[in-house]
Design a protein around this motif. Structure first.
Motif, short mmCIF file in Angstrom:
data_model
loop_
_atom_site.label_atom_id
_atom_site.label_comp_id
_atom_site.label_asym_id
_atom_site.label_seq_id
_atom_site.Cartn_x
_atom_site.Cartn_y
_atom_site.Cartn_z
N LYS A 230 0.74 -1.44 -0.26
CA LYS A 230 0.20 -0.09 -0.01
C LYS A 230 0.53 1.77 -0.51
CE LYS A 230 -3.87 -2.12 2.88
NZ LYS A 230 -4.52 -1.86 3.97
N TYR A 233 2.17 2.31 -3.21
CA TYR A 233 1.68 2.39 -4.52
C TYR A 233 1.15 3.91 -4.63
CZ TYR A 233 -1.73 2.88 -9.10
OH TYR A 233 -2.20 2.57 -8.62
N TYR A 236 4.38 5.82 -5.61
CA TYR A 236 3.95 5.67 -7.03
C TYR A 236 3.49 6.89 -7.37
CZ TYR A 236 4.26 4.07 -11.63
OH TYR A 236 4.52 3.40 -12.75
N CYS A 237 2.20 6.60 -6.67
CA CYS A 237 0.96 7.58 -7.57
C CYS A 237 1.60 9.39 -7.72
CB CYS A 237 -0.15 7.43 -6.84
SG CYS A 237 -1.39 6.13 -8.00
N SER A 314 7.70 -1.60 -15.31
CA SER A 314 7.11 -1.93 -13.75
C SER A 314 8.00 -2.47 -13.42
CB SER A 314 6.01 -3.41 -13.51
OG SER A 314 5.04 -3.07 -14.38
N LYS A 377 -3.02 7.61 -12.15
CA LYS A 377 -3.47 6.53 -11.95
C LYS A 377 -4.09 5.79 -13.78
CE LYS A 377 -4.85 6.12 -6.90
NZ LYS A 377 -5.90 6.06 -6.21
N ILE A 530 7.66 -0.97 -9.34
CA ILE A 530 6.88 -1.99 -8.97
C ILE A 530 6.89 -3.60 -9.19
CG2 ILE A 530 3.99 -2.57 -10.37
CD1 ILE A 530 4.10 0.15 -10.98
N PRO A 541 0.79 -4.19 -6.37
CA PRO A 541 0.15 -2.83 -5.72
C PRO A 541 -1.17 -1.76 -6.18
CG PRO A 541 2.73 -2.81 -6.91
CD PRO A 541 2.68 -3.63 -6.96
N ARG A 542 -0.59 -2.43 -7.36
CA ARG A 542 -1.71 -1.19 -7.75
C ARG A 542 -3.55 -1.98 -7.85
NH1 ARG A 542 1.73 -1.64 -13.66
NH2 ARG A 542 1.65 -4.15 -12.64
#
Length: 650
Positions: A230, A233, A236-237, A314, A377, A530, A541-542
């Protein structure tokens, strides 16, 4: 003023009449003053702003005195492990020690420690208790928050805590390092530099960090891998400089690591200025007697035209380091650097590359990114090209044509790789025509990575049919141009999601292609990707859905061997893999089989060998005779032999 290298020893510093430097730049690499090396860009940028910078290359981390060569710098120590993460530099995916280090004089291994940024930071801190220490470079950038470390097989702290440093300048670093330097010059304490974009700092309280998004704590992530997935991600976002939030991560002892939003991308003018700084464009002359620095050979006569990548693979850490917004240099800047190359005595007329992370990305994927950033996303190319994607190669084609016309330039190659799905999205075939006509030297490297759509989806890569469409266009274009050129596909084994079924599917693709890849990348779980998060947690994680992860070294060896099933050394591994996969139908004499049964000897072999197989041998001899008599078939046979020879060289 005469152009020269920055000081590499105290004598160099004193020769300039300096009694103290502003910054000591500690690096795990040899000193190479070329814009392909991060330490060269940052040191020259600071020099251009009037700061005195000295290079301390590969200090002896076992001797505290090695850090005192220049004495205490006036403003700060800058620390970078080098152009690569030191653990990737030192170890293959098997965790076996590599034999050579391309970033060290003579390629000698062992001149930098494992986890170099951490070791150098503590080395400095033991002697200089209060001097600011700022980490930078890819090792610090990708380990800036809690991260899975493949080599110790555990979750590790932010590198900021383990190194004893005061802050991290993450990403490409030009904007943040200048702002840090100016603040220190103005007398602001490093403890108060908590606000600079593109930096990571630590604090005892979040009272003044009012807008931070709180990530799961380190202890929560260590207990539960789902919490790490969690957290990853969320990170990442929030890698975009326009929409990214400030992030905070808590540690035992009431300590917080705070990541400020990324620095804004550079404008084209800023990129031109940075690549126009007075680089010597080679390694320091003191390394000549040691055999030079091997890494310069790949980049010395190459042009970096862009940075950033919206490809979104990824397994790639570019999103966390360079970001997804493509920034590029101007046509004039690239031509000027090429002209400088042509004046160098050992330039032979060949520009080895014109590109960046992805050669054919020259501008952001859509116009809104300079104001709003990238979609947090959504991907620009995956699973299909976005409707707002601007696929346009015209500027790149224009630059390539201009470079070819420069006096002294014989050939311009493209070696940094292209995104074939982006090429297909461009309705104008001009780039593919130019590519095949002028910029391929017999072979074009492309990276389909896999053929199973399930694995490709986890990789963030287009479906296999997209690659096949590109192959078809490439072949047709070369036929039209009457050129004999080939694609060299890069393939990856053991990526998360690759079970025995997908591994065999990839082997069958190699069989049908009639080509055994010489280079196969066994998936390498490097920090901040990822795919590495999948490897560690077993979750995407996505989506938070479970993912099959091949972790056992023997299974990984078998998956890799399947791709190179033609190599006799791999026979036993391939056979074992096919048995485990329930695909013993691929062991036999049929043309679709990957391997044959082990040969029997003498009379037993004659009895065991099927009559159909013996007839097949006789038929094969007849086919060979027909080939020798028919000129057209003979020519095709000879071309096949030439291709086999070429693939052998590869």
């Amino acid at each position: 003023m005469e152009q020269k290298f920055l000081p590499l020893c105290r004598e160099d510093m004193e020769a300039r009449g300096w009694d103290q430097v502003d910054f000591v730049y500690v690096i795990g690499d040899a000193y190479v003053d070329h814009p392909s090396f991060g330490h060269a860009i940052i040191s020259r940028l600071l020099e251009s702003r009037g700061y005195r910078v000295a290079i301390l290359s590969q200090p002896d981390w076992k001797d505290d005195r090695s850090i005192t060569v220049y004495g205490e710098p006036r403003l700060a120590f800058l620390v970078s492990a080098g152009n690569m993460d030191s653990m990737v530099n030192h170890y293959a995916v098997s965790r076996k020690r590599r034999a050579a280090d391309a970033y060290t004089p003579g390629g000698v291994m062992g001149k930098r420690p494992d986890y170099a940024a951490v070791v150098y930071g503590n080395l400095i801190r033991r002697t200089y208790k209060h001097t600011p220490v700022i980490l930078g470079g890819i090792e610090a950038s990708l380990r800036r928050l809690a991260h899975y470390d493949y080599w110790s097989d555990r979750l590790k702290h932010s590198i900021l805590l383990d190194s004893g440093a005061d802050m991290i300048s993450y990403g490409m670093g030009e904007r943040s390092i200048v702002e840090i330097a100016e603040a220190l010059e103005a007398g602001i304490s490093v403890r108060d530099l908590t606000y600079i974009e593109g930096t990571v700092v630590r604090t005892r309280s979040l009272d003044s960090v009012y807008d931070a998004l709180l990530l799961p704590s380190f202890e929560e992530m260590r207990r539960d891998k789902r919490e790490y997935a969690k957290s990853f991600y969320i990170q990442y976002c929030n890698t975009d400089p326009f929409s990214g939030r400030r992030l905070a991560e808590s540690y035992p002892g009431n300590v917080y690591v705070v990541q400020n939003p990324p620095a804004k991308p550079l404008t084209q003018m800023e990129m031109d200025d940075i690549y126009g700084l007075p680089y010597m464009r080679t390694f320091h002359p003191s390394y000549q007697a040691l055999g030079g620095v091997p890494a310069i050979e790949e980049v010395r006569f190459s042009l970096t035209g862009s940075r950033g990548c919206f490809g979104g693979c990824s397994f790639c850490a570019l999103t966390f380091h360079q970001g997804r917004i493509v920034q590029s240099r101007s046509r004039e800047s690239l031509l000027e650097e090429a002209r400088q190359m042509t004046k160098e005595t050992d330039f032979k007329g060949y520009i080895h590359d014109v590109g960046g992370p992805t050669a054919n990305f020259r501008h952001p994927s859509c116009e809104k990114q300079w104001e709003l950033g990238v979609c947090p996303k959504k991907q620009c190319l995956f699973p299909k090209p976005c409707k707002n994607l601007q696929a346009d190669h015209r500027e790149y084609v224009d630059i390539l044509r201009a470079l070819r016309e420069l006096p002294g330039v014989k050939k311009v190659f493209i070696r940094s790789g292209i995104r074939f799905d982006y090429l297909l999205a461009d309705s104008d075939p001009a780039f593919l025509r130019e590519l095949c006509s002028h910029h391929v030297s017999g072979q074009l490297k492309v990276a389909p990575e896999h053929v199973s759509d399930g694995v490709l989806e986890l990789m963030g890569k287009p479906k296999n049919q997209v690659y096949q469409q590109f192959v078809d266009r490439f072949v047709k274009m070369n036929r039209r141009l009457q050129k004999e050129q080939y694609l060299v596909p890069y393939l990856m084994s053991s990526h998360p999601g690759s079970s025995w079924k997908e591994a065999v599917e990839l082997a069958e693709f190699c069989r049908d292609m009639g080509y055994m890849p010489e280079q196969v990348q066994d998936f390498y779980p490097t920090p901040s990707t990822i795919s590495t998060c999948m490897y560690y947690t077993g979750l995407d994680p996505r989506t938070m859905k479970p993912v099959y992860v091949p972790k056992n070294p023997h299974e990984k060896a078998m998956q890799r061997a399947l791709i190179q099933y033609r190599n006799p050394v791999n026979y036993d591994l391939v056979k074992e893999a096919l048995i485990k996969a329930g695909r013993t139908d691929l062991i036999g004499f049929d043309q679709k089989c990957l391997i044959r049964p082990k040969k029997l000897s003498g009379e037993k072999a004659q009895k065991k060998e099927p009559e159909a197989r013996r007839k097949g041998k006789r038929s094969g001899r007849k086919d060979q005779e027909i080939k020798r008599r028919n000129p057209e078939i003979k020519r095709e046979h000879q071309e096949g032999r030439r291709e086999l020879k070429r693939s052998g060289k590869r």
